[in-house]
Design a protein around this motif. Structure first.
Motif, short mmCIF file in Angstrom:
data_model
loop_
_atom_site.label_atom_id
_atom_site.label_comp_id
_atom_site.label_asym_id
_atom_site.label_seq_id
_atom_site.Cartn_x
_atom_site.Cartn_y
_atom_site.Cartn_z
N GLU A 23 0.82 -1.21 0.00
CA GLU A 23 0.00 0.00 0.00
C GLU A 23 0.86 1.26 0.00
O GLU A 23 1.90 1.32 0.65
N ASN A 26 -0.50 7.85 2.22
CA ASN A 26 -1.07 9.12 1.79
C ASN A 26 -0.04 10.23 1.65
O ASN A 26 0.03 10.91 0.62
N TRP A 138 -4.87 16.68 1.76
CA TRP A 138 -5.74 16.60 0.59
C TRP A 138 -6.41 17.94 0.29
O TRP A 138 -6.95 18.13 -0.81
N GLN A 144 -11.68 15.70 -6.09
CA GLN A 144 -11.33 14.39 -5.55
C GLN A 144 -10.35 13.62 -6.44
O GLN A 144 -10.03 12.47 -6.13
N LYS A 147 -7.14 12.12 -4.80
CA LYS A 147 -7.53 11.12 -3.80
C LYS A 147 -8.09 9.87 -4.48
O LYS A 147 -7.82 8.73 -4.06
N ASP A 148 -8.87 10.08 -5.53
CA ASP A 148 -9.42 8.94 -6.28
C ASP A 148 -8.31 8.11 -6.91
O ASP A 148 -8.40 6.88 -6.96
N THR A 151 -6.74 6.00 -4.18
CA THR A 151 -7.68 4.93 -3.81
C THR A 151 -7.65 3.82 -4.85
O THR A 151 -7.61 2.63 -4.52
N GLU A 152 -7.66 4.22 -6.13
CA GLU A 152 -7.63 3.23 -7.21
C GLU A 152 -6.30 2.48 -7.23
O GLU A 152 -6.25 1.26 -7.46
N ASN A 154 -4.27 1.84 -4.64
CA ASN A 154 -4.19 0.88 -3.53
C ASN A 154 -5.16 -0.27 -3.70
O ASN A 154 -4.87 -1.41 -3.31
N SER A 155 -6.30 0.00 -4.29
CA SER A 155 -7.24 -1.08 -4.57
C SER A 155 -6.66 -2.06 -5.59
O SER A 155 -6.75 -3.28 -5.43
#
Length: 386
Positions: A23, A26, A138, A144, A147-148, A151-152, A154-155
């Motif tokens: 991961e 941030n 942020w 967003q 941040k998006d 998130t993508e 790490n997913s």
């Protein structure tokens, strides 16, 4: 005998890749994205779209691996060798999965270095090196998008890691089995018996192509100092088709020792030598069975469908529409009496569902006992005449 086994590989590449797929923090991500002045909202959205495509590939790979994992190392032969056999091939298979991710990581490469000197993933502050924490976090970005993207990322990394973990477990288990005859040999025996039991496939094979009884695998098996070690070392070496051919040759070779014909070897195997020889004797005297049993011969002068159905079960029939045993019986009875077709047998089988619970088993046991007594008497008479 030379076979290429799937275990001659270095695991370093995939294990290192697994270590990289962790991961992203941030603060480190914010530092990297702000360090790249050329990044803007449009570019961020572009990479989100690319990454989602890679993520789609990763999910497809994950589904395939999850589907394969439960059975992969429980079968001696496999048609999946090209899919998962070496660490390099697993990594290669994930090329399309990683492409979008690598493009993003490449944008975060450290400045001033020769890009040929280090790999993309080693040369990025996303994973290593000093960085400064952004005091606004942020809030620096009005929408967003950034941040998006994280998130993508790490997913995607989470699912890609699952792919690699499953692949490595399968490979580790595969190698362990190949070095453990106590584990590999029972897997071979189960796969061998299952393959030989598919008589229709194998008998069709020998009718169209004569198995080479000097088969390399059979010869190596016979000559091996430790056959179990040989079997273990060849785990996952053969695809299903080649294993079926080798199994046919092995069954015929083993059957020959027990004086079984090719067809008998493939239908029953050497383990059922006594049963086969008793069946031969029964069929040689098939007309005499009507003297000790009812419902043997029908009004057309053929063996009745019901009798043949019970006889097939006595022979070890599994109840499916595999006609190998019926074809054998028909050929052995030629010149003595005609035998009904499989359609008549299946008609009788369908009637069994209307019997009370336990009645079918009771009737079969009674049939088996009468047949066994009849054959015992034949064997006794044969012995006395000799």
């Amino acid at each position: 005998m030379l076979y290429t086994t799937p275990y001659d590989y270095s695991e370093d590449s995939i294990r290192q890749l697994d270590e990289k797929f962790r991961e992203i923090e941030n603060d480190r991500f914010l530092y990297c994205i702000q360090d790249q002045q050329k990044w803007d909202i449009e570019k961020v959205n572009h990479f989100i779209a690319q990454l989602r495509t890679s993520h789609m590939y990763a999910l497809k790979e994950l589904d395939r691996l999850r589907e394969l994992e439960p059975t992969y190392n429980k079968e001696y032969s496999t048609n999946h060798r090209r899919y998962i056999t070496t660490a390099q091939e697993v990594v290669s298979k994930m090329t399309s999965t990683l492409s979008g991710f690598k493009k993003i990581v490449a944008e975060f490469r450290n400045k001033g270095k020769n890009k040929k000197d280090v790999t993309i993933m080693d040369d990025t502050s996303l994973y290593s090196g000093p960085y400064m924490r952004n005091m606004f976090g942020w809030d620096t970005y009005q929408d967003q998008s950034a941040k998006d993207l994280l998130t993508e990322l790490n997913s995607f990394l989470e699912d890609a890691t699952k792919c690699i973990d499953i692949a490595m477990k399968m490979i580790d288990d595969e190698v362990a089995i190949s070095n453990d005859p106590d584990t590999a040999y029972p897997i071979y025996q189960k796969d061998y018996r299952r393959t030989v039991s598919d008589s229709r496939l194998l008998i069709n094979m020998i009718e169209n192509q004569r198995p080479d009884l000097d088969n390399e695998f059979v010869k190596a098996y016979e000559e091996a100092e430790d056959a179990r070690k040989l079997i273990a070392s060849l785990f996952h070496t053969f695809n299903r088709e080649r294993f079926a051919y080798n199994s046919a040759c092995m069954a015929i070779h083993e059957g020959k020792k027990a004086e079984l014909t090719r067809e008998e070897s493939l239908i029953w195997g050497r383990d059922n030598e006594v049963k086969v020889k008793r069946l031969r004797l029964l069929l040689d005297h098939i007309l005499e069975v009507q003297n000790v049993m009812d419902d043997v011969i029908g009004w057309k002068g053929m063996l009745k469908g019901y009798f043949v159905m019970r006889l097939l079960y006595w022979c070890g029939w599994n109840g499916s529409k595999n006609e190998a045993i019926l074809n054998y019986i028909t050929k052995r009875c030629k010149g003595k009496i005609e035998v009904v077709k499989m359609g008549a047998v299946m008609t009788e089988k369908r009637k069994l569902v209307y019997l009370p619970p336990g009645k079918d088993n009771e009737l079969q046991q009674t049939f088996n006992l009468k047949i066994d007594i009849f054959i015992d008497n034949l064997e006794r008479n044969t012995t006395e005449s000799d």
